[in-house]
Design an enzyme around this catalytic site. Structure first.
Site, PDB file in Angstrom:
ATOM      1  N   TYR A  22      93.266  15.467  42.022  1.00 25.59           N
ATOM      2  CA  TYR A  22      92.218  14.552  41.401  1.00 25.59           C
ATOM      3  C   TYR A  22      92.539  13.082  41.605  1.00 25.59           C
ATOM      4  O   TYR A  22      92.757  12.447  40.470  1.00 25.59           O
ATOM      5  CB  TYR A  22      92.380  14.887  39.863  1.00 25.59           C
ATOM      6  CG  TYR A  22      92.469  16.335  39.586  1.00 25.59           C
ATOM      7  CD1 TYR A  22      91.014  16.948  39.576  1.00 25.59           C
ATOM      8  CD2 TYR A  22      93.607  17.201  39.041  1.00 25.59           C
ATOM      9  CE1 TYR A  22      90.958  18.318  39.529  1.00 25.59           C
ATOM     10  CE2 TYR A  22      93.324  18.505  39.011  1.00 25.59           C
ATOM     11  CZ  TYR A  22      92.282  19.065  39.178  1.00 25.59           C
ATOM     12  OH  TYR A  22      91.987  20.544  38.799  1.00 25.59           O
ATOM     13  N   TYR A 150      88.505  25.796  30.930  1.00 20.60           N
ATOM     14  CA  TYR A 150      88.758  25.578  32.601  1.00 20.60           C
ATOM     15  C   TYR A 150      89.007  26.673  33.305  1.00 20.60           C
ATOM     16  O   TYR A 150      89.866  27.610  32.957  1.00 20.60           O
ATOM     17  CB  TYR A 150      90.062  24.491  32.577  1.00 20.60           C
ATOM     18  CG  TYR A 150      90.398  24.352  33.967  1.00 20.60           C
ATOM     19  CD1 TYR A 150      89.727  23.316  34.830  1.00 20.60           C
ATOM     20  CD2 TYR A 150      91.431  25.045  34.606  1.00 20.60           C
ATOM     21  CE1 TYR A 150      89.859  23.050  35.729  1.00 20.60           C
ATOM     22  CE2 TYR A 150      91.676  24.676  35.780  1.00 20.60           C
ATOM     23  CZ  TYR A 150      90.791  23.911  36.581  1.00 20.60           C
ATOM     24  OH  TYR A 150      91.220  23.509  37.875  1.00 20.60           O
ATOM     25  N   ASP A 252      90.199  35.147  31.357  1.00 15.72           N
ATOM     26  CA  ASP A 252      90.810  34.416  32.396  1.00 15.72           C
ATOM     27  C   ASP A 252      92.231  34.101  31.792  1.00 15.72           C
ATOM     28  O   ASP A 252      92.428  33.224  30.928  1.00 15.72           O
ATOM     29  CB  ASP A 252      89.961  33.087  32.664  1.00 15.72           C
ATOM     30  CG  ASP A 252      90.766  32.142  33.755  1.00 15.72           C
ATOM     31  OD1 ASP A 252      91.864  32.366  34.190  1.00 15.72           O
ATOM     32  OD2 ASP A 252      90.207  31.224  34.186  1.00 15.72           O
ATOM     33  N   LYS A 281      98.851  31.908  38.681  1.00 14.68           N
ATOM     34  CA  LYS A 281      99.806  30.703  38.239  1.00 14.68           C
ATOM     35  C   LYS A 281     101.124  31.293  38.385  1.00 14.68           C
ATOM     36  O   LYS A 281     101.912  31.146  39.159  1.00 14.68           O
ATOM     37  CB  LYS A 281      99.248  30.042  36.963  1.00 14.68           C
ATOM     38  CG  LYS A 281      98.246  29.050  37.221  1.00 14.68           C
ATOM     39  CD  LYS A 281      98.407  27.925  36.284  1.00 14.68           C
ATOM     40  CE  LYS A 281      97.507  26.677  36.424  1.00 14.68           C
ATOM     41  NZ  LYS A 281      96.013  26.877  36.197  1.00 14.68           N
TER      42      LYS A 281
HETATM   43  C1  LIG Z   1      94.785  26.757  36.740  1.00 17.13           C
HETATM   44  C2  LIG Z   1      93.956  27.727  36.244  1.00 17.13           C
HETATM   45  C3  LIG Z   1      92.758  28.110  37.195  1.00 17.13           C
HETATM   46  C4  LIG Z   1      92.763  27.771  38.613  1.00 17.13           C
HETATM   47  O1  LIG Z   1      93.818  28.150  39.269  1.00 17.13           O
HETATM   48  P1  LIG Z   1      94.285  27.620  40.719  1.00 17.13           P
HETATM   49  O2  LIG Z   1      95.260  28.419  41.025  1.00 17.13           O
HETATM   50  O3  LIG Z   1      94.567  26.111  40.457  1.00 17.13           O
HETATM   51  O4  LIG Z   1      93.102  27.630  41.644  1.00 17.13           O
HETATM   52  C5  LIG Z   1      91.826  28.949  36.723  1.00 17.13           C
HETATM   53  N1  LIG Z   1      91.870  29.440  35.277  1.00 17.13           N
HETATM   54  C6  LIG Z   1      92.749  28.909  34.659  1.00 17.13           C
HETATM   55  C7  LIG Z   1      92.849  29.236  33.029  1.00 17.13           C
HETATM   56  C8  LIG Z   1      93.715  28.029  34.820  1.00 17.13           C
HETATM   57  O5  LIG Z   1      94.577  27.589  34.285  1.00 17.13           O
END
Ligand SMILES: *Cc1c(COP(=O)(O)O)cnc(C)c1O
Length: 437
Positions: A22, A150, A252, A281
């Site tokens: 960013y 997000y 997610d 992550k």
């Molecule tokens: C970080 C994140 C993503 C994206 O993961 P990347 O490995 O950065 O592509 C998707 N969803 C959530 C909730 C996240 O915190």
């Protein structure tokens, strides 16, 4: 003997050639050079040590270079660091898939490995669209989500991020238009369902059901969209709403997964299992990039029985054996359940240590859930000033928007945690734009 690198020259090259997240090119600020990491600490080129209070963006939950993860990677490196996954398979992928099926909520039986969280979200969306097409025919090409979310930076993931706080305005006309309900109202683990919020979601689903394939949200904690916490009752409501309209529930848990909120997966707070689950992550404990999308047999059957008869995705580095070995070791460290005590201990330490920030001028809110601590200011954070205040106190943080927040590794000691909360409090004071500090 190797000569010490010339950091002035390297940092000049970094500014000239290397894009950071960013950021503009050339970069507006100089990045801090890291030469090593061990446990909770990062070592900078000038010898200073910083506590990594961000767990390197949610990932390093056991700290950096945990011996079990390191050993698993060394062993894997010597026999099979990578091989393509089309037509071939390997033990680390099979064992990690079994592990994920065991650890995640009941019903999730099938695992698609992706190479980042954003790609795992893309795969989840493909699963939902392919399954909906197979079940309902053409036309169900959108999803219902909520504001404040997000889900990643690739295009379709971006399209379901918060339309205002996300990057939608920069890509007007290029993004799929999905349906957004209101942000889940702030709430704790025991807060009752907000009926007005639920009614708005109900109405939205009712109006658009014919074009919807799924409901997609982050359960209980909205991360990079604003570090907001909401009641598990919201997640239960969305589960019921999805069932009512024949939609899939996609959760997610890329940020919340693997214990961060005090439950192994945040949806456990709600007693809800999704049809599709994204993890990433912390999957490898921060060692390598790896993510996964899990689904139920019903979803897999629909996709496999539909047009094409297959899930249409397959990254080059899918199920990279080295990353899977790291994932197996990192998830293995969670099996004895000791993380629960650590997360509870860190939660208590964050509550106590951040309480003082509540009284600071310009602080709008202080909130803690599991091993996540958030200080929200009443305006945008002066990021360089806030970061400098924390670094001066030996702590690495990365504020954004109006938020100074931390999610320390579970191995952070009580003394280190006190150092972290002092640094966050100092950063919040220094980071208030216009405070003149
Ligand atoms: C970080 C994140 C993503 C994206 O993961 P990347 O490995 O950065 O592509 C998707 N969803 C959530 C909730 C996240 O915190």
């Amino acid at each position: 003997m190797t000569t010490a690198p010339d950091w002035d020259a390297l940092l000049a090259a970094d500014r000239e050639h290397v894009w950071h997240p960013y950021g503009p090119m050339p970069a507006a600020t100089t990045q801090l050079p890291v030469v090593a990491a061990q446990g909770t600490r990062l070592r900078l080129a000038d010898g200073r040590e910083l506590l990594d209070a961000m767990s390197s963006w949610w990932c390093a939950l056991h700290g950096h270079r945990h011996p079990a993860i390191d050993a698993a990677m060394h062993a894997q490196l010597d026999v099979l660091p990578h091989v393509m996954f089309g037509g071939l398979t390997h033990e680390p992928a099979i064992r990690l898939a079994q592990r994920l099926v065991d650890l995640t909520p009941p019903g999730l039986e099938h695992v698609f490995f992706a190479d980042s969280g954003s790609v795992a979200v893309e795969v989840a969306l493909k699963m939902a669209l392919q399954a909906a097409r197979a079940t309902h025919g053409e036309g169900r090409t959108k999803v219902l989500t909520v504001r404040g979310g997000y889900h990643g930076d690739t295009f379709e993931a971006m399209a379901i991020c918060d339309p205002v706080g996300g990057m939608h305005s920069l890509f007007t006309g290029a993004l799929t238009v999905h349906r957004f309900g209101p942000t889940p109202p702030p709430g704790g683990l025991d807060s009752p369902l907000d009926d007005a919020w639920a009614a708005e979601l109900d109405a939205l689903a009712e109006r658009h059901a014919g074009e919807l394939a799924a409901i997609v949200v982050e359960p209980v904690v909205q991360g990079a969209g604003g570090m907001r916490f909401h009641s598990p009752a919201c997640v239960r409501h969305l589960r019921a709403l999805a069932d009512h309209h024949g939609l899939l529930l996609v959760l997610d848990e890329i940020a919340t997964g693997f214990g961060r909120t005090g439950a192994l997966f945040a949806c456990e707070h709600a007693g809800v299992a999704p049809d599709v689950l994204c993890v990433g992550k912390a999957l490898t404990g921060g060692a390598l990039t790896l993510a996964a999308t899990l689904c139920t047999p019903a979803v897999a059957r629909a996709i496999s029985g539909g047009d094409g008869g297959a899930l249409m995705h397959g990254p080059t580095f899918m199920a990279n054996p080295l990353a899977c070995a790291a994932g197996l070791a990192s998830t293995g460290l969670l099996l004895d359940g000791a993380w629960r005590d650590d997360v509870a201990r860190i939660e208590a330490g964050l509550r106590e240590g951040l309480a003082g920030a509540r009284g600071l001028d310009g602080v709008a809110d202080v909130r803690v859930l599991g091993a996540i601590g958030v200080v929200q200011l009443d305006g945008p954070v002066d990021v360089p000033a806030a970061t400098a205040a924390a670094v001066e106190r030996g702590v690495w943080i990365r504020p954004f928007r109006d938020l100074v927040y931390v999610m320390p590794p579970y191995v952070t000691t009580d003394d280190e945690l006190a150092q972290v909360t002092d640094a966050v409090t100092a950063a919040a004071a220094a980071g208030r734009v216009g405070c003149g500090a």
